[in-house]
Scaffold this motif. Structure first.
Motif, PDB file in Angstrom:
ATOM      1  N   ILE A   1       0.838  -1.206   0.000  1.00  0.00           N
ATOM      2  CA  ILE A   1       0.000   0.000   0.000  1.00  0.00           C
ATOM      3  C   ILE A   1       0.870   1.252   0.000  1.00  0.00           C
ATOM      4  CG2 ILE A   1      -1.775   1.268   1.272  1.00  0.00           C
ATOM      5  CD1 ILE A   1      -2.807  -1.490   2.246  1.00  0.00           C
ATOM      6  N   ASN A   2       2.015   1.199   0.671  1.00  0.00           N
ATOM      7  CA  ASN A   2       2.936   2.338   0.647  1.00  0.00           C
ATOM      8  C   ASN A   2       3.429   2.593  -0.777  1.00  0.00           C
ATOM      9  OD1 ASN A   2       4.537   4.373   2.143  1.00  0.00           O
ATOM     10  ND2 ASN A   2       6.264   3.176   1.379  1.00  0.00           N
ATOM     11  N   ARG A   3       3.720   1.526  -1.506  1.00  0.00           N
ATOM     12  CA  ARG A   3       4.148   1.647  -2.897  1.00  0.00           C
ATOM     13  C   ARG A   3       3.044   2.272  -3.751  1.00  0.00           C
ATOM     14  NH1 ARG A   3       5.908  -3.424  -3.467  1.00  0.00           N
ATOM     15  NH2 ARG A   3       4.124  -4.209  -4.639  1.00  0.00           N
ATOM     16  N   ILE A   4       1.815   1.893  -3.489  1.00  0.00           N
ATOM     17  CA  ILE A   4       0.675   2.444  -4.228  1.00  0.00           C
ATOM     18  C   ILE A   4       0.506   3.933  -3.925  1.00  0.00           C
ATOM     19  CG2 ILE A   4      -1.839   2.366  -4.453  1.00  0.00           C
ATOM     20  CD1 ILE A   4      -1.634  -0.661  -3.864  1.00  0.00           C
ATOM     21  N   ILE A   5       0.605   4.295  -2.639  1.00  0.00           N
ATOM     22  CA  ILE A   5       0.424   5.692  -2.232  1.00  0.00           C
ATOM     23  C   ILE A   5       1.516   6.590  -2.815  1.00  0.00           C
ATOM     24  CG2 ILE A   5       0.545   7.226  -0.215  1.00  0.00           C
ATOM     25  CD1 ILE A   5      -0.954   5.051   1.357  1.00  0.00           C
ATOM     26  N   GLU A   6       2.739   6.065  -2.903  1.00  0.00           N
ATOM     27  CA  GLU A   6       3.852   6.856  -3.418  1.00  0.00           C
ATOM     28  C   GLU A   6       3.754   7.091  -4.924  1.00  0.00           C
ATOM     29  OE1 GLU A   6       7.326   4.751  -2.193  1.00  0.00           O
ATOM     30  OE2 GLU A   6       7.389   5.705  -0.215  1.00  0.00           O
ATOM     31  N   ASN A   7       3.070   6.210  -5.635  1.00  0.00           N
ATOM     32  CA  ASN A   7       2.961   6.340  -7.092  1.00  0.00           C
ATOM     33  C   ASN A   7       1.547   5.962  -7.534  1.00  0.00           C
ATOM     34  OD1 ASN A   7       3.450   6.588  -9.804  1.00  0.00           O
ATOM     35  ND2 ASN A   7       5.008   4.983  -9.914  1.00  0.00           N
ATOM     36  N   PRO A   8       0.542   6.761  -7.180  1.00  0.00           N
ATOM     37  CA  PRO A   8      -0.844   6.384  -7.465  1.00  0.00           C
ATOM     38  C   PRO A   8      -1.166   6.279  -8.956  1.00  0.00           C
ATOM     39  CG  PRO A   8      -0.708   8.650  -6.658  1.00  0.00           C
ATOM     40  CD  PRO A   8       0.634   8.035  -6.455  1.00  0.00           C
ATOM     41  N   GLN A   9      -0.511   7.076  -9.801  1.00  0.00           N
ATOM     42  CA  GLN A   9      -0.803   7.030 -11.237  1.00  0.00           C
ATOM     43  C   GLN A   9      -0.522   5.651 -11.828  1.00  0.00           C
ATOM     44  OE1 GLN A   9       1.157   9.315  -9.805  1.00  0.00           O
ATOM     45  NE2 GLN A   9      -0.065  11.205  -9.954  1.00  0.00           N
ATOM     46  N   ARG A  10       0.510   5.013 -11.289  1.00  0.00           N
ATOM     47  CA  ARG A  10       0.903   3.709 -11.816  1.00  0.00           C
ATOM     48  C   ARG A  10      -0.155   2.637 -11.544  1.00  0.00           C
ATOM     49  NH1 ARG A  10       6.276   0.308  -9.822  1.00  0.00           N
ATOM     50  NH2 ARG A  10       5.897  -1.564 -11.103  1.00  0.00           N
ATOM     51  N   TYR A  11      -0.913   2.831 -10.466  1.00  0.00           N
ATOM     52  CA  TYR A  11      -1.841   1.787 -10.043  1.00  0.00           C
ATOM     53  C   TYR A  11      -3.314   2.131 -10.273  1.00  0.00           C
ATOM     54  CZ  TYR A  11       2.280  -0.108  -7.738  1.00  0.00           C
ATOM     55  OH  TYR A  11       3.527  -0.612  -7.483  1.00  0.00           O
ATOM     56  N   SER A  12      -3.576   3.293 -10.860  1.00  0.00           N
ATOM     57  CA  SER A  12      -4.969   3.727 -10.989  1.00  0.00           C
ATOM     58  C   SER A  12      -5.808   2.772 -11.828  1.00  0.00           C
ATOM     59  CB  SER A  12      -5.028   5.138 -11.578  1.00  0.00           C
ATOM     60  OG  SER A  12      -4.408   5.171 -12.857  1.00  0.00           O
ATOM     61  N   SER A  13      -5.225   2.187 -12.883  1.00  0.00           N
ATOM     62  CA  SER A  13      -6.004   1.296 -13.746  1.00  0.00           C
ATOM     63  C   SER A  13      -6.389   0.016 -13.014  1.00  0.00           C
ATOM     64  CB  SER A  13      -5.212   0.957 -15.017  1.00  0.00           C
ATOM     65  OG  SER A  13      -4.003   0.283 -14.688  1.00  0.00           O
TER      66      SER A  13
END
Length: 330
Positions: free
Chosen positions: A75-87
Protein backbone atom coordinates in the motif's frame (compact mmCIF):
# COMPACT_ATOMS: atom_id res chain seq x y z
CA UNK A 1 -9.83 -29.32 -3.33
CA UNK A 2 -11.40 -30.95 -0.27
CA UNK A 3 -11.06 -27.77 1.85
CA UNK A 4 -10.79 -24.24 0.47
CA UNK A 5 -10.31 -20.94 2.29
CA UNK A 6 -12.88 -18.25 1.48
CA UNK A 7 -12.17 -14.50 1.54
CA UNK A 8 -12.57 -11.48 1.80
CA UNK A 9 -15.63 -11.50 4.10
CA UNK A 10 -16.69 -13.47 7.17
CA UNK A 11 -19.54 -14.91 5.15
CA UNK A 12 -20.13 -15.86 1.55
CA UNK A 13 -21.82 -12.79 0.09
CA UNK A 14 -23.34 -14.16 -3.12
CA UNK A 15 -26.29 -16.42 -2.28
CA UNK A 16 -26.21 -18.12 -5.69
CA UNK A 17 -22.54 -18.91 -5.13
CA UNK A 18 -23.38 -20.21 -1.64
CA UNK A 19 -25.99 -22.57 -3.08
CA UNK A 20 -23.50 -23.74 -5.70
CA UNK A 21 -20.98 -24.39 -2.91
CA UNK A 22 -23.54 -26.49 -1.03
CA UNK A 23 -24.12 -28.56 -4.16
CA UNK A 24 -20.54 -29.02 -5.39
CA UNK A 25 -17.89 -28.07 -2.82
CA UNK A 26 -16.65 -30.25 0.01
CA UNK A 27 -15.56 -27.89 2.83
CA UNK A 28 -15.15 -24.10 2.94
CA UNK A 29 -13.40 -22.28 5.78
CA UNK A 30 -14.15 -18.57 6.24
CA UNK A 31 -11.80 -16.19 8.05
CA UNK A 32 -13.65 -15.29 11.26
CA UNK A 33 -11.73 -13.97 14.30
CA UNK A 34 -12.99 -15.07 17.72
CA UNK A 35 -14.33 -11.58 18.41
CA UNK A 36 -16.61 -11.74 15.35
CA UNK A 37 -18.23 -15.14 15.90
CA UNK A 38 -21.27 -13.55 17.58
CA UNK A 39 -21.81 -11.30 14.56
CA UNK A 40 -22.55 -14.05 12.06
CA UNK A 41 -25.91 -13.96 10.30
CA UNK A 42 -28.69 -16.45 10.92
CA UNK A 43 -28.21 -17.89 7.42
CA UNK A 44 -24.52 -18.52 8.07
CA UNK A 45 -25.32 -20.10 11.43
CA UNK A 46 -27.99 -22.26 9.77
CA UNK A 47 -25.40 -23.73 7.41
CA UNK A 48 -22.78 -24.06 10.15
CA UNK A 49 -25.19 -25.99 12.36
CA UNK A 50 -26.86 -28.15 9.71
CA UNK A 51 -24.14 -29.02 7.20
CA UNK A 52 -20.43 -29.78 7.07
CA UNK A 53 -19.79 -27.16 4.36
CA UNK A 54 -18.64 -24.23 6.50
CA UNK A 55 -16.12 -23.85 9.27
CA UNK A 56 -14.75 -20.71 10.93
CA UNK A 57 -11.01 -20.18 10.64
CA UNK A 58 -9.56 -18.04 13.44
CA UNK A 59 -6.44 -16.30 12.06
CA UNK A 60 -3.23 -16.74 14.02
CA UNK A 61 -1.09 -13.85 15.23
CA UNK A 62 1.79 -14.81 12.91
CA UNK A 63 -0.53 -14.86 9.88
CA UNK A 64 -1.87 -11.40 10.68
CA UNK A 65 1.64 -10.08 11.28
CA UNK A 66 2.89 -11.38 7.92
CA UNK A 67 -0.15 -9.97 6.10
CA UNK A 68 0.31 -6.63 7.88
CA UNK A 69 3.99 -6.40 6.92
CA UNK A 70 3.18 -7.23 3.29
CA UNK A 71 0.27 -4.77 3.24
CA UNK A 72 2.42 -1.91 4.52
CA UNK A 73 4.94 -2.46 1.72
CA UNK A 74 2.35 -2.82 -1.02
CA UNK A 75 0.00 0.00 0.00
CA UNK A 76 2.94 2.34 0.65
CA UNK A 77 4.15 1.65 -2.90
CA UNK A 78 0.68 2.44 -4.23
CA UNK A 79 0.42 5.69 -2.23
CA UNK A 80 3.85 6.86 -3.42
CA UNK A 81 2.96 6.34 -7.09
CA UNK A 82 -0.84 6.38 -7.47
CA UNK A 83 -0.80 7.03 -11.24
CA UNK A 84 0.90 3.71 -11.82
CA UNK A 85 -1.84 1.79 -10.04
CA UNK A 86 -4.97 3.73 -10.99
CA UNK A 87 -6.00 1.30 -13.75
CA UNK A 88 -5.81 -1.72 -11.43
CA UNK A 89 -7.58 0.09 -8.62
CA UNK A 90 -10.19 1.14 -11.15
CA UNK A 91 -10.27 4.85 -10.17
CA UNK A 92 -8.26 7.75 -11.51
CA UNK A 93 -8.20 9.73 -8.24
CA UNK A 94 -8.52 6.83 -5.83
CA UNK A 95 -6.04 8.26 -3.30
CA UNK A 96 -8.28 11.27 -2.70
CA UNK A 97 -11.20 8.92 -2.16
CA UNK A 98 -9.15 6.76 0.21
CA UNK A 99 -8.42 9.78 2.39
CA UNK A 100 -12.06 10.82 2.61
CA UNK A 101 -13.50 9.23 5.76
CA UNK A 102 -16.87 8.94 4.02
CA UNK A 103 -15.32 6.26 1.80
CA UNK A 104 -14.05 4.19 4.71
CA UNK A 105 -16.44 1.25 4.51
CA UNK A 106 -14.47 -1.98 5.02
CA UNK A 107 -14.14 -3.06 8.65
CA UNK A 108 -11.09 -5.04 9.75
CA UNK A 109 -11.32 -6.68 13.18
CA UNK A 110 -8.31 -6.13 15.44
CA UNK A 111 -7.66 -9.91 15.58
CA UNK A 112 -6.67 -9.79 11.90
CA UNK A 113 -3.90 -7.18 11.79
CA UNK A 114 -0.90 -5.84 13.71
CA UNK A 115 -0.56 -2.50 15.49
CA UNK A 116 2.05 -1.45 12.94
CA UNK A 117 -0.48 -1.77 10.11
CA UNK A 118 -3.04 0.26 12.06
CA UNK A 119 -0.48 3.03 12.72
CA UNK A 120 0.49 2.99 9.03
CA UNK A 121 -3.15 3.47 8.00
CA UNK A 122 -3.55 6.30 10.54
CA UNK A 123 -0.46 8.11 9.29
CA UNK A 124 -1.68 7.91 5.71
CA UNK A 125 -5.23 8.99 6.58
CA UNK A 126 -6.82 5.79 5.29
CA UNK A 127 -8.16 4.89 8.71
CA UNK A 128 -11.33 5.43 10.72
CA UNK A 129 -11.83 4.16 14.24
CA UNK A 130 -14.08 1.20 14.97
CA UNK A 131 -14.95 -0.50 18.24
CA UNK A 132 -13.96 -3.78 16.57
CA UNK A 133 -10.70 -2.56 15.05
CA UNK A 134 -10.61 -0.10 12.17
CA UNK A 135 -12.47 0.88 9.02
CA UNK A 136 -10.52 1.37 5.80
CA UNK A 137 -11.35 2.08 2.13
CA UNK A 138 -12.91 -0.84 0.26
CA UNK A 139 -9.88 -1.50 -1.96
CA UNK A 140 -7.50 -1.38 1.01
CA UNK A 141 -9.68 -3.93 2.78
CA UNK A 142 -9.63 -6.24 -0.25
CA UNK A 143 -5.87 -5.95 -0.63
CA UNK A 144 -5.33 -6.71 3.05
CA UNK A 145 -7.73 -9.67 3.10
CA UNK A 146 -6.14 -11.20 0.00
CA UNK A 147 -2.75 -11.00 1.73
CA UNK A 148 -4.16 -12.52 4.92
CA UNK A 149 -5.82 -15.33 2.95
CA UNK A 150 -2.58 -16.17 1.16
CA UNK A 151 -0.63 -15.95 4.41
CA UNK A 152 -2.98 -18.55 5.86
CA UNK A 153 -2.85 -20.61 2.65
CA UNK A 154 0.94 -20.60 2.71
CA UNK A 155 0.95 -22.17 6.18
CA UNK A 156 -2.05 -24.51 5.90
CA UNK A 157 -1.73 -25.40 2.17
CA UNK A 158 -5.44 -24.70 1.69
CA UNK A 159 -6.50 -23.38 -1.71
CA UNK A 160 -8.09 -19.94 -1.65
CA UNK A 161 -11.47 -19.05 -3.06
CA UNK A 162 -13.44 -15.84 -3.46
CA UNK A 163 -16.73 -14.62 -4.86
CA UNK A 164 -15.43 -11.05 -5.27
CA UNK A 165 -15.20 -9.87 -8.87
CA UNK A 166 -12.96 -6.98 -7.81
CA UNK A 167 -10.31 -9.33 -6.44
CA UNK A 168 -9.27 -10.45 -9.90
CA UNK A 169 -7.57 -7.11 -10.68
CA UNK A 170 -6.34 -6.26 -7.17
CA UNK A 171 -4.69 -9.61 -6.55
CA UNK A 172 -1.98 -8.82 -9.11
CA UNK A 173 -0.73 -5.92 -6.96
CA UNK A 174 1.34 -8.29 -4.86
CA UNK A 175 3.77 -11.10 -5.57
CA UNK A 176 2.86 -12.38 -2.11
CA UNK A 177 -0.51 -13.48 -3.47
CA UNK A 178 1.07 -15.27 -6.41
CA UNK A 179 3.88 -17.07 -4.61
CA UNK A 180 6.39 -16.29 -7.35
CA UNK A 181 9.21 -18.80 -7.49
CA UNK A 182 12.44 -17.32 -8.90
CA UNK A 183 13.78 -20.78 -9.85
CA UNK A 184 10.99 -21.32 -12.36
CA UNK A 185 11.78 -20.18 -15.88
CA UNK A 186 8.29 -20.91 -17.08
CA UNK A 187 5.22 -22.98 -16.45
CA UNK A 188 3.41 -24.97 -19.09
CA UNK A 189 -0.32 -24.63 -18.50
CA UNK A 190 -2.81 -27.36 -19.29
CA UNK A 191 -6.37 -26.07 -19.21
CA UNK A 192 -9.23 -28.28 -18.22
CA UNK A 193 -12.97 -27.54 -18.12
CA UNK A 194 -15.52 -29.67 -16.35
CA UNK A 195 -19.13 -28.93 -17.07
CA UNK A 196 -21.24 -28.82 -13.95
CA UNK A 197 -24.95 -28.12 -13.83
CA UNK A 198 -27.20 -26.20 -11.46
CA UNK A 199 -30.98 -25.65 -11.42
CA UNK A 200 -32.13 -22.93 -13.82
CA UNK A 201 -34.07 -21.22 -11.03
CA UNK A 202 -31.47 -21.74 -8.31
CA UNK A 203 -32.09 -18.21 -6.97
CA UNK A 204 -35.66 -19.10 -6.02
CA UNK A 205 -34.97 -22.50 -4.45
CA UNK A 206 -35.04 -22.23 -0.62
CA UNK A 207 -31.62 -22.79 0.86
CA UNK A 208 -33.16 -25.27 3.33
CA UNK A 209 -34.10 -27.50 0.39
CA UNK A 210 -30.54 -27.45 -0.93
CA UNK A 211 -29.21 -28.21 2.56
CA UNK A 212 -31.53 -31.21 2.73
CA UNK A 213 -30.18 -32.53 -0.58
CA UNK A 214 -26.57 -32.02 0.49
CA UNK A 215 -27.23 -34.04 3.66
CA UNK A 216 -28.77 -36.91 1.71
CA UNK A 217 -26.39 -39.90 2.16
CA UNK A 218 -26.60 -40.86 -1.52
CA UNK A 219 -25.75 -37.31 -2.63
CA UNK A 220 -22.92 -37.08 -0.09
CA UNK A 221 -21.35 -40.22 -1.53
CA UNK A 222 -21.60 -38.92 -5.10
CA UNK A 223 -20.05 -35.61 -4.04
CA UNK A 224 -17.21 -37.34 -2.20
CA UNK A 225 -16.51 -39.53 -5.23
CA UNK A 226 -16.52 -36.48 -7.51
CA UNK A 227 -13.93 -34.69 -5.36
CA UNK A 228 -11.70 -37.74 -5.13
CA UNK A 229 -11.62 -37.96 -8.93
CA UNK A 230 -10.86 -34.24 -9.40
CA UNK A 231 -8.02 -34.55 -6.88
CA UNK A 232 -6.52 -37.35 -8.96
CA UNK A 233 -5.72 -34.77 -11.64
CA UNK A 234 -3.33 -32.91 -9.33
CA UNK A 235 -1.85 -35.99 -7.68
CA UNK A 236 -1.11 -37.96 -10.85
CA UNK A 237 2.64 -37.89 -11.46
CA UNK A 238 2.52 -38.72 -15.16
CA UNK A 239 -0.53 -37.92 -17.21
CA UNK A 240 -0.91 -39.66 -20.57
CA UNK A 241 -3.78 -40.35 -22.94
CA UNK A 242 -4.70 -43.52 -21.05
CA UNK A 243 -5.14 -42.16 -17.52
CA UNK A 244 -6.59 -38.91 -18.90
CA UNK A 245 -9.28 -40.95 -20.64
CA UNK A 246 -9.94 -42.84 -17.40
CA UNK A 247 -10.31 -39.61 -15.42
CA UNK A 248 -12.64 -38.18 -18.07
CA UNK A 249 -14.83 -41.25 -17.89
CA UNK A 250 -14.95 -41.28 -14.08
CA UNK A 251 -15.77 -37.57 -13.87
CA UNK A 252 -18.55 -37.82 -16.44
CA UNK A 253 -20.04 -40.80 -14.65
CA UNK A 254 -20.08 -39.11 -11.24
CA UNK A 255 -21.37 -35.83 -12.61
CA UNK A 256 -24.34 -37.70 -14.07
CA UNK A 257 -25.09 -39.10 -10.60
CA UNK A 258 -25.02 -35.62 -9.07
CA UNK A 259 -27.12 -34.10 -11.83
CA UNK A 260 -29.72 -36.85 -11.61
CA UNK A 261 -30.11 -36.10 -7.90
CA UNK A 262 -30.54 -32.40 -8.67
CA UNK A 263 -33.42 -33.12 -11.04
CA UNK A 264 -35.14 -35.67 -8.79
CA UNK A 265 -34.76 -33.86 -5.47
CA UNK A 266 -35.07 -30.25 -6.56
CA UNK A 267 -37.55 -30.85 -9.37
CA UNK A 268 -35.77 -28.46 -11.69
CA UNK A 269 -34.31 -28.33 -15.16
CA UNK A 270 -30.57 -27.68 -15.26
CA UNK A 271 -28.28 -25.15 -16.89
CA UNK A 272 -24.57 -25.65 -17.53
CA UNK A 273 -21.80 -23.87 -15.66
CA UNK A 274 -18.08 -24.41 -16.07
CA UNK A 275 -15.65 -25.48 -13.39
CA UNK A 276 -12.29 -24.44 -14.77
CA UNK A 277 -9.01 -25.96 -13.66
CA UNK A 278 -5.57 -24.90 -14.78
CA UNK A 279 -2.77 -27.37 -14.30
CA UNK A 280 0.74 -25.92 -14.36
CA UNK A 281 3.70 -28.16 -15.07
CA UNK A 282 7.05 -26.89 -13.84
CA UNK A 283 9.38 -26.64 -16.81
CA UNK A 284 11.67 -29.66 -16.64
CA UNK A 285 9.80 -31.04 -13.63
CA UNK A 286 7.84 -34.25 -13.21
CA UNK A 287 5.05 -33.02 -10.94
CA UNK A 288 1.89 -31.00 -11.36
CA UNK A 289 0.60 -28.05 -9.34
CA UNK A 290 -3.12 -27.60 -9.36
CA UNK A 291 -4.14 -24.01 -9.98
CA UNK A 292 -7.85 -23.74 -9.36
CA UNK A 293 -8.37 -20.71 -11.53
CA UNK A 294 -12.06 -20.14 -12.11
CA UNK A 295 -15.52 -21.42 -11.60
CA UNK A 296 -17.40 -19.40 -14.15
CA UNK A 297 -20.86 -19.31 -15.60
CA UNK A 298 -21.08 -20.16 -19.25
CA UNK A 299 -23.53 -21.25 -21.84
CA UNK A 300 -24.01 -24.92 -22.49
CA UNK A 301 -20.52 -26.35 -22.62
CA UNK A 302 -19.76 -28.99 -25.22
CA UNK A 303 -19.34 -32.33 -23.53
CA UNK A 304 -19.36 -33.09 -19.84
CA UNK A 305 -15.58 -33.11 -19.50
CA UNK A 306 -12.95 -31.48 -21.69
CA UNK A 307 -9.47 -32.20 -20.41
CA UNK A 308 -6.18 -30.87 -21.79
CA UNK A 309 -7.55 -29.44 -25.03
CA UNK A 310 -5.16 -26.48 -24.99
CA UNK A 311 -1.57 -25.87 -24.00
CA UNK A 312 0.10 -22.56 -23.36
CA UNK A 313 3.21 -21.13 -21.72
CA UNK A 314 2.44 -19.18 -18.55
CA UNK A 315 5.20 -16.59 -18.36
CA UNK A 316 4.20 -14.83 -15.14
CA UNK A 317 5.63 -17.59 -12.94
CA UNK A 318 2.36 -17.90 -11.05
CA UNK A 319 2.33 -20.85 -8.70
CA UNK A 320 -0.28 -19.79 -6.17
CA UNK A 321 -3.46 -21.80 -6.20
CA UNK A 322 -6.51 -19.80 -7.20
CA UNK A 323 -10.16 -20.60 -7.37
CA UNK A 324 -12.15 -17.53 -8.47
CA UNK A 325 -15.88 -17.84 -8.91
CA UNK A 326 -18.38 -16.10 -11.15
CA UNK A 327 -21.97 -17.31 -11.22
CA UNK A 328 -23.72 -13.98 -11.65
CA UNK A 329 -25.32 -14.85 -14.98
CA UNK A 330 -27.42 -17.66 -13.57
Amino acid sequence: MSTVLYYPNFEIQDEVWLKFALLYLDHVETIVPHSAELCLSQKHKLILENTDLLKCYNPRYQEGQKASDDAIQIINRIIENPQRYSSRIGKMHFLQDWRDWRNHNFELYHDKFSDSFMHFCKENKIYSNSKNGMIVPYEVGLIYMSLLAYSISDRTKMDVITDSKDMNKLITLSNATWQANPTEDKLIGLKSYIETKVPVDIKSIPIEKIISLRNNPKYRKSLKDFHSIVDKISKEKSLDKFNIHEIEYELEYKLKDIQADLVVNLGASLVGTTLGLVLAVNSGSDYLTLLKESMGSAGAAVGAVQLFKGKEVIREKHSARRFLTYLNNL
